[in-house]
Design an enzyme around this catalytic site. Structure first.
Site, PDB file in Angstrom:
ATOM      1  N   ASP A   1       0.842  -1.191   0.000  1.00 39.71           N
ATOM      2  CA  ASP A   1       0.000   0.000   0.000  1.00 39.71           C
ATOM      3  C   ASP A   1       0.878   1.241   0.000  1.00 39.71           C
ATOM      4  O   ASP A   1       2.101   1.163   0.018  1.00 39.71           O
ATOM      5  CB  ASP A   1      -1.040  -0.030   1.129  1.00 39.71           C
ATOM      6  CG  ASP A   1      -0.411  -0.060   2.499  1.00 39.71           C
ATOM      7  OD1 ASP A   1       0.716   0.471   2.650  1.00 39.71           O
ATOM      8  OD2 ASP A   1      -1.029  -0.592   3.430  1.00 39.71           O
TER       9      ASP A   1
ATOM     10  N   LYS B   1      -2.307   2.843  -5.629  1.00 32.62           N
ATOM     11  CA  LYS B   1      -2.514   3.726  -6.779  1.00 32.62           C
ATOM     12  C   LYS B   1      -3.073   2.959  -7.956  1.00 32.62           C
ATOM     13  O   LYS B   1      -2.834   1.788  -8.142  1.00 32.62           O
ATOM     14  CB  LYS B   1      -1.179   4.329  -7.223  1.00 32.62           C
ATOM     15  CG  LYS B   1      -0.783   5.516  -6.432  1.00 32.62           C
ATOM     16  CD  LYS B   1       0.228   6.301  -7.228  1.00 32.62           C
ATOM     17  CE  LYS B   1       1.099   7.115  -6.305  1.00 32.62           C
ATOM     18  NZ  LYS B   1       2.359   6.459  -6.016  1.00 32.62           N
TER      19      LYS B   1
ATOM     20  N   MET C   1      -5.280   8.434  11.081  1.00 36.99           N
ATOM     21  CA  MET C   1      -6.022   9.121  10.011  1.00 36.99           C
ATOM     22  C   MET C   1      -6.809  10.306  10.581  1.00 36.99           C
ATOM     23  O   MET C   1      -7.974  10.504  10.256  1.00 36.99           O
ATOM     24  CB  MET C   1      -6.961   8.137   9.293  1.00 36.99           C
ATOM     25  CG  MET C   1      -6.190   7.021   8.620  1.00 36.99           C
ATOM     26  SD  MET C   1      -7.240   5.697   7.972  1.00 36.99           S
ATOM     27  CE  MET C   1      -7.560   4.726   9.438  1.00 36.99           C
TER      28      MET C   1
HETATM   29  N1  SAH Z   1      -1.708  -0.362   9.770  1.00 35.60           N
HETATM   30  C1  SAH Z   1      -1.144   0.954  10.009  1.00 35.60           C
HETATM   31  C2  SAH Z   1      -2.199   2.021  10.023  1.00 35.60           C
HETATM   32  C3  SAH Z   1      -2.930   2.227   8.749  1.00 35.60           C
HETATM   33  S1  SAH Z   1      -4.023   3.585   8.802  1.00 35.60           S
HETATM   34  C4  SAH Z   1      -0.328   0.919  11.316  1.00 35.60           C
HETATM   35  O1  SAH Z   1      -0.421  -0.054  12.059  1.00 35.60           O
HETATM   36  O2  SAH Z   1       0.395   1.873  11.569  1.00 35.60           O
HETATM   37  C5  SAH Z   1      -3.025   4.881   8.177  1.00 35.60           C
HETATM   38  C6  SAH Z   1      -2.688   5.868   9.260  1.00 35.60           C
HETATM   39  O3  SAH Z   1      -1.631   5.372  10.070  1.00 35.60           O
HETATM   40  C7  SAH Z   1      -2.157   7.197   8.760  1.00 35.60           C
HETATM   41  O4  SAH Z   1      -3.206   8.051   8.370  1.00 35.60           O
HETATM   42  C8  SAH Z   1      -1.450   7.712   9.976  1.00 35.60           C
HETATM   43  O5  SAH Z   1      -2.364   8.229  10.915  1.00 35.60           O
HETATM   44  C9  SAH Z   1      -0.871   6.440  10.565  1.00 35.60           C
HETATM   45  N2  SAH Z   1       0.539   6.225  10.162  1.00 35.60           N
HETATM   46  C10 SAH Z   1       1.041   5.232   9.414  1.00 35.60           C
HETATM   47  N3  SAH Z   1       2.372   5.342   9.302  1.00 35.60           N
HETATM   48  C11 SAH Z   1       2.733   6.426   9.993  1.00 35.60           C
HETATM   49  C12 SAH Z   1       3.973   7.065  10.270  1.00 35.60           C
HETATM   50  N4  SAH Z   1       5.128   6.599   9.790  1.00 35.60           N
HETATM   51  N5  SAH Z   1       3.962   8.190  11.043  1.00 35.60           N
HETATM   52  C13 SAH Z   1       2.807   8.654  11.560  1.00 35.60           C
HETATM   53  N6  SAH Z   1       1.631   8.089  11.324  1.00 35.60           N
HETATM   54  C14 SAH Z   1       1.574   6.997  10.552  1.00 35.60           C
END
Ligand code: SAH
Length: 464
Positions: free
Chosen positions: A249, A271, A384
């Site tokens: 993703d 994408k 998010m």
């Molecule tokens: N499965 C992922 C989350 C997916 S939802 C996890 O466990 O982290 C996507 C959201 O995750 C983004 O909108 C953001 O809020 C957060 N996120 C993912 N990677 C991030 C990062 N490196 N720094 C800050 N927030 C992050």
């Protein structure tokens, strides 16, 4: 890249070196591993050079170099450790048409010699463009320890067997055979019975692989962590090492995709066409389609696949198609983000539970138990949450939350471009808009960065 790494064919060709001291000896030890004809010009050669000449391993001319001495040479080393003499000899060699290296003079050299890990015919060259010799040495000793001494003979025997192995169909079956040979059966046979045993083993495992059933497809749902490749689990690394197809993703960083097996097909499910996301149904279908051909599919998701990852929908699709799967957990954004501000997710006396919330769900801004979240000391990691910041702020304040409640937004947690925005519930939407955050960001309700906390405590003391 200011220097492009290549392997020069030197078998039977001339390499000329001028110099007879330490620098010359160091280069000659490397050059004598090659099948080149090495000629040394040195009025006062070190005893080793004289011995090598006597043993016929190189040609020695006990005089200074003259024009024409480097004719037909592919490479020339100026190793007199004397600036004026090196300039003189390298000018001669250049005129004679050789590529020139001046020892310890990167600027005036046409090529540089890398640090080498020698498992002939497998050769690893390590270069830092002169920037960090210490680093090159560290990488070299790391590889020396990692690559078995038998790798050279195994590769030579393997090469001789290539034609025979061509009876296996090209693609995965053939790759599996070679992987089995190099990493499993080959080294074991070499340890047990040397080269003869390796030859027998090659024929035996070829038979095994010829008779083997076509492997079943499989899907690994793998957590890629927050972005720093060092935060991948070993299991995630292994899955990437053996993947035929990687479907990732948008959150997965290029540095992590680099780690996928070179032959793996990479598909960006974040994408499609001109940037619109692929629908979940299309992603499910894509995963199933590849696994159904027998491929080892890695479904690579940012952070942990079980956190806001729509994992269940994909598992259901894979199960319905009768395909085997497993989950490899990853470090979720909340864990990486608290680490970056030096805080804990839970703390004795402050919060005995922590919530992972999403700012929006399929219906729009997500609803939560606002009155519980508004209580002092509550900690929540909001995923998010950028667009919904004003909505969340409004709901919390309506339910009695203190406007001074600390809020920290961490953008690009664990990545080189990480940014930390320390604010309060009151200022959250304003500060967020001002910071113009473009990367993925996690919002922590009820947590301030540890350093800022100390500063606040200090300024309160000063005020008192
Ligand atoms: N499965 C992922 C989350 C997916 S939802 C996890 O466990 O982290 C996507 C959201 O995750 C983004 O909108 C953001 O809020 C957060 N996120 C993912 N990677 C991030 C990062 N490196 N720094 C800050 N927030 C992050």
């Amino acid at each position: 890249m200011k220097h492009f790494p290549i392997f020069v064919a030197v078998e039977g060709r001339r390499i000329v070196l001028s110099g007879g001291g330490e620098a010359a000896l160091a280069k000659l030890r490397l050059l004598l591993k090659t099948e080149a004809h090495v000629t040394v010009f040195a009025p006062e050669p070190a005893p080793e050079i004289v011995q090598w000449a006597a043993a016929g391993r190189l040609r020695l001319q006990q005089r200074a170099m003259q024009p024409g001495d480097a004719l037909c040479a592919v490479l020339f080393y100026a190793a007199d450790e004397d600036t004026a003499e090196d300039a003189r000899t390298s000018a001669i060699a250049r005129a004679d048409g050789a590529l020139v290296n001046i020892v310890d003079n990167l600027e005036d050299s046409q090529f540089i010699t890398p640090a080498i890990v020698d498992r002939d015919p497998v050769t690893v060259a390590i270069g830092t463009e002169g920037a960090a010799p210490v680093l090159a040495r560290a990488i070299k000793s790391d590889l020396e320890a990692r690559l078995p001494a038998t790798l050279g003979p195994l590769a030579r025997l393997g090469k001789a067997f290539r034609k025979a192995a061509d009876v296996l169909p090209m693609g995965r079956r053939r790759r599996d055979f070679w992987a089995d040979y190099y990493f499993n059966a080959g080294p074991r046979a070499m340890d047990q019975g040397g080269e003869e045993q390796v030859k027998t083993t090659l024929r035996a495992i070829l038979d095994q692989h010829l008779n083997a059933q076509e492997r079943d497809g499989h899907v690994a749902f793998v957590g890629a962590g927050p972005g720093d490749p060092d935060l991948l689990t070993l299991k995630a690394r292994k899955a990437l090492d053996t993947a035929d197809v990687v479907i990732h993703d948008r959150l997965v960083t290029p540095a992590i995709l680099e780690l996928a097996r070179r032959e793996a097909i990479l598909i960006d499910a974040g994408k499609e066409g001109f940037g619109a996301s692929m629908s979940q149904d299309a992603i499910n279908a894509l995963i199933v389609e590849h696994a159904a051909t027998g491929a080892q599919v890695v479904r690579l998701k940012g952070g942990d696949p079980t956190v806001f990852g729509r994992l269940d929908e994909e598992i259901e699709a894979v199960t319905a198609a009768g395909i085997a799967w497993h989950v490899v957990p990853g470090i979720t954004a909340a864990s990486a983000s608290v680490a970056s501000i030096g805080q804990s997710l839970t703390q004795r006396g402050r919060n005995a539970s922590v919530r992972f919330l999403t700012g929006h769900d399929m219906k729009g801004f997500a609803d939560h138990d606002w009155s519980a979240l508004a209580r002092p000391g509550e900690v929540a990691a909001i995923y998010m949450g950028k667009k919904s910041a004003r909505f969340i702020q409004g709901r919390l304040i309506m339910h009695g939350a203190d406007r001074a409640t600390p809020v920290t937004v961490i953008e690009n947690a664990s990545r080189p471009d990480q940014r930390i925005l320390a604010t309060t519930l009151d200022r959250l939407p304003t500060d967020l808009a001002e910071a113009a955050i473009t990367g993925p960001a996690l919002t922590f309700l009820g947590l301030a960065p540890r350093a800022a906390e100390a500063q606040i405590a200090q300024s309160q003391q000063e005020l008192a």
